[in-house]
Design a protein around this motif. Structure first.
Motif, PDB file in Angstrom:
ATOM      1  N   UNK A   7       0.853  -1.189   0.000  1.00  0.00           N
ATOM      2  CA  UNK A   7       0.000   0.000   0.000  1.00  0.00           C
ATOM      3  C   UNK A   7       0.887   1.236   0.000  1.00  0.00           C
ATOM      4  N   UNK A   8       0.572   2.163  -0.869  1.00  0.00           N
ATOM      5  CA  UNK A   8       1.226   3.468  -0.853  1.00  0.00           C
ATOM      6  C   UNK A   8       0.133   4.522  -0.775  1.00  0.00           C
ATOM      7  N   UNK A  47       9.222   8.638   6.229  1.00  0.00           N
ATOM      8  CA  UNK A  47       7.908   8.211   5.763  1.00  0.00           C
ATOM      9  C   UNK A  47       7.308   7.203   6.747  1.00  0.00           C
ATOM     10  N   UNK A  48       6.100   7.461   7.229  1.00  0.00           N
ATOM     11  CA  UNK A  48       5.452   6.511   8.139  1.00  0.00           C
ATOM     12  C   UNK A  48       5.209   5.155   7.465  1.00  0.00           C
ATOM     13  N   UNK A  49       5.408   4.100   8.227  1.00  0.00           N
ATOM     14  CA  UNK A  49       5.134   2.735   7.771  1.00  0.00           C
ATOM     15  C   UNK A  49       4.150   2.097   8.742  1.00  0.00           C
ATOM     16  N   UNK A  50       3.171   1.387   8.191  1.00  0.00           N
ATOM     17  CA  UNK A  50       2.218   0.670   9.033  1.00  0.00           C
ATOM     18  C   UNK A  50       2.034  -0.744   8.510  1.00  0.00           C
ATOM     19  N   UNK A  51       1.538  -1.605   9.379  1.00  0.00           N
ATOM     20  CA  UNK A  51       1.331  -3.007   9.031  1.00  0.00           C
ATOM     21  C   UNK A  51      -0.106  -3.407   9.326  1.00  0.00           C
ATOM     22  N   UNK A  52      -0.652  -4.227   8.437  1.00  0.00           N
ATOM     23  CA  UNK A  52      -1.974  -4.808   8.625  1.00  0.00           C
ATOM     24  C   UNK A  52      -1.802  -6.319   8.614  1.00  0.00           C
ATOM     25  N   UNK A  53      -2.275  -6.961   9.684  1.00  0.00           N
ATOM     26  CA  UNK A  53      -2.224  -8.417   9.776  1.00  0.00           C
ATOM     27  C   UNK A  53      -3.641  -8.961   9.815  1.00  0.00           C
TER      28      UNK A  53
END
Length: 125
Positions: A7-8, A47-53
């Motif tokens: 995702x960007x 740049x913020x990074x996030x994770x979806x599990x």
């Protein structure tokens, strides 16, 4: 240099946040922390990074006594969060009980609806 992301989130053509989507954190969570570190160093950004599990369980046991086993590695998550650099958001479709009880985990891990209803705006503005 091309850098492939799940995702960007872009504003005016510029990447303002990067997200990773995984089915489970087992054997995958390390990569997301390292992706954040490498991307930000290579691009000289923050740049913020996030994770979806999607889940963190797997089938355990043998027929006919199947059960569900937890695959979330609490120690790995804490080590990368404290020792390397915390992700800007970690979201689960199904929070494990330890994620609701442990102080550090509760501070850093939220349910997916929180991203969709609240946190997505912090990446946009």
């Amino acid at each position: 240099m091309k850098y492939q992301n799940d995702i960007e989130i872009k504003v005016d053509g510029e990447i303002v946040a990067i997200g990773s989507v995984k089915t489970s954190s087992k054997d995958r969570i390390d990569k997301i922390f390292l992706d954040k570190l490498m991307y930000n160093r290579l691009t000289q950004t923050n740049t913020p990074h996030f994770a979806i599990f999607l889940h963190d369980v797997q089938r355990a046991g043998k027929e006919p006594d199947f059960r569900v086993g937890q695959t979330f590695l609490t120690g790995h998550f804490k080590a990368y969060t404290v020792g390397l650099s915390p992700l800007d958001g970690v979201y689960y479709c199904d929070l494990r009980p330890v994620m609701k009880a442990d102080r550090l985990l509760k501070e850093h891990i939220k349910s997916l609806d929180c991203l969709l209803c609240e946190d997505v705006w912090k990446y946009l503005y």
